[in-house]
Design a protein around this motif. Structure first.
Motif, PDB file in Angstrom:
ATOM      1  N   HIS A   1      -8.029 -32.405  -1.063  1.00 21.43           N
ATOM      2  CA  HIS A   1      -7.357 -33.183   0.168  1.00 21.43           C
ATOM      3  C   HIS A   1      -8.446 -33.863   0.854  1.00 21.43           C
ATOM      4  O   HIS A   1      -8.158 -34.267   1.928  1.00 21.43           O
ATOM      5  N   LYS A   2      -9.516 -33.625   0.690  1.00 16.86           N
ATOM      6  CA  LYS A   2     -10.669 -34.213   1.329  1.00 16.86           C
ATOM      7  C   LYS A   2     -11.112 -35.578   0.762  1.00 16.86           C
ATOM      8  O   LYS A   2     -11.735 -36.340   1.320  1.00 16.86           O
ATOM      9  N   LEU A   3     -10.340 -35.862  -0.348  1.00 18.03           N
ATOM     10  CA  LEU A   3     -10.842 -37.291  -0.970  1.00 18.03           C
ATOM     11  C   LEU A   3      -9.871 -38.404  -0.471  1.00 18.03           C
ATOM     12  O   LEU A   3      -8.795 -38.331   0.001  1.00 18.03           O
ATOM     13  N   THR A   4     -10.549 -39.666  -0.328  1.00 15.79           N
ATOM     14  CA  THR A   4      -9.995 -40.671   0.083  1.00 15.79           C
ATOM     15  C   THR A   4      -9.086 -40.915  -0.968  1.00 15.79           C
ATOM     16  O   THR A   4      -9.206 -40.685  -2.297  1.00 15.79           O
ATOM     17  N   PRO A   5      -8.112 -41.955  -0.902  1.00 17.62           N
ATOM     18  CA  PRO A   5      -7.209 -42.359  -2.213  1.00 17.62           C
ATOM     19  C   PRO A   5      -8.228 -43.279  -3.218  1.00 17.62           C
ATOM     20  O   PRO A   5      -8.974 -44.061  -2.812  1.00 17.62           O
ATOM     21  N   GLY A   6      -8.153 -42.589  -4.421  1.00 12.67           N
ATOM     22  CA  GLY A   6      -8.799 -43.178  -5.489  1.00 12.67           C
ATOM     23  C   GLY A   6     -10.077 -42.359  -5.220  1.00 12.67           C
ATOM     24  O   GLY A   6     -11.300 -42.780  -6.312  1.00 12.67           O
ATOM     25  N   GLY A   7     -10.730 -41.748  -4.395  1.00 11.90           N
ATOM     26  CA  GLY A   7     -11.849 -40.887  -4.555  1.00 11.90           C
ATOM     27  C   GLY A   7     -11.771 -39.931  -5.757  1.00 11.90           C
ATOM     28  O   GLY A   7     -10.810 -39.540  -6.296  1.00 11.90           O
ATOM     29  N   VAL A   8     -12.988 -39.501  -5.763  1.00 12.31           N
ATOM     30  CA  VAL A   8     -13.323 -38.493  -7.221  1.00 12.31           C
ATOM     31  C   VAL A   8     -14.033 -37.474  -6.817  1.00 12.31           C
ATOM     32  O   VAL A   8     -14.932 -37.457  -5.909  1.00 12.31           O
ATOM     33  N   VAL A   9     -14.003 -36.352  -7.566  1.00 11.18           N
ATOM     34  CA  VAL A   9     -14.816 -35.165  -7.618  1.00 11.18           C
ATOM     35  C   VAL A   9     -15.500 -35.599  -8.734  1.00 11.18           C
ATOM     36  O   VAL A   9     -15.100 -35.823 -10.018  1.00 11.18           O
ATOM     37  N   ILE A  10     -16.729 -35.193  -8.753  1.00 11.40           N
ATOM     38  CA  ILE A  10     -17.863 -35.221 -10.072  1.00 11.40           C
ATOM     39  C   ILE A  10     -18.429 -33.936 -10.325  1.00 11.40           C
ATOM     40  O   ILE A  10     -19.206 -33.590  -9.263  1.00 11.40           O
ATOM     41  N   SER A  11     -18.361 -33.491 -11.425  1.00  8.55           N
ATOM     42  CA  SER A  11     -19.058 -31.844 -11.639  1.00  8.55           C
ATOM     43  C   SER A  11     -19.828 -32.041 -12.936  1.00  8.55           C
ATOM     44  O   SER A  11     -19.510 -32.617 -13.982  1.00  8.55           O
ATOM     45  N   SER A  12     -20.877 -30.959 -12.854  1.00 12.43           N
ATOM     46  CA  SER A  12     -21.441 -30.761 -14.129  1.00 12.43           C
ATOM     47  C   SER A  12     -21.196 -29.343 -14.272  1.00 12.43           C
ATOM     48  O   SER A  12     -21.458 -28.311 -13.083  1.00 12.43           O
TER      49      SER A  12
END
Length: 198
Positions: A95-106
């Protein structure tokens, strides 16, 4: 992990930012506003001098303070496996992402051949000082379970691949009788890029 960063990112948070070295590389590449959260206070204090805003302590304590629909990118580099409830954390940060925003994880891959063989043949589950079996890891994942975690939380996985693949010939040899259907054992980690359509 920088290669997964969208060129258009203007606001980024690095959760588990350490002393801010990785975030500085992101800032140099994009000029973005960069926040951080770091569990170790001495590292957080160094990061605080480098980044736009830094929280010191457990990331779970600050999630509700983060602005909604604010970040273009949320990074978790080697963090989710250390959390008691990574599912809850991902559920909140989406819910903290902008529209089109992404989470990137390793995230480490417990099926990495070196780890898996110790379990399979040596009958041992031995914690170590670093790597896949780091003694501070609370959760263990495979490539398949990482992808499922994101999807069950409503994310759309854009990229998902093994990284830092072993140069050893052993994963190939072990795969010969398996018709090369289990090459995920080459990778000690998986990188994932996921977006949330809210």
């Amino acid at each position: 992990m920088i290669k997964y960063l969208p060129d258009t990112a203007k606001k980024i948070i690095d959760i588990g930012c350490g002393n801010g070295a990785f975030a500085i590389a992101l800032k140099e590449k994009t000029g973005a506003e960069i926040w951080g959260i770091e569990y170790m206070d001495d590292e957080a204090q160094i990061a605080n001098e480098r980044l736009d805003k830094v929280f010191s302590g457990k990331c779970e304590d600050y999630l509700d303070e983060l602005p909604d629909k604010y970040f273009d990118v949320i990074y978790f580099n080697g963090v989710l496996e250390h959390l008691v409830d990574p599912y809850m954390v991902l559920d909140k940060v989406k819910h903290k992402l902008t529209p089109g925003g992404v989470v990137i994880s390793s995230i480490p891959n417990v099926r990495y051949y070196n780890t898996f063989l110790k379990v399979l043949f040596k009958k041992d589950w031995k914690y170590e000082g670093h790597g896949v079996m780091d003694k501070t890891h609370l959760r263990f994942f495979t490539g398949k379970s990482i992808k499922r975690m994101y999807e069950e939380l409503g994310f759309e996985v854009k990229e998902h691949e093994g990284i830092n693949g072993s140069k050893s010939i052993r994963p190939y040899l072990y795969n010969i009788p398996l018709f090369f259907a289990h090459m995920d054992i080459r990778y000690p980690q998986y990188a994932t890029v996921a977006t949330y359509k809210n």
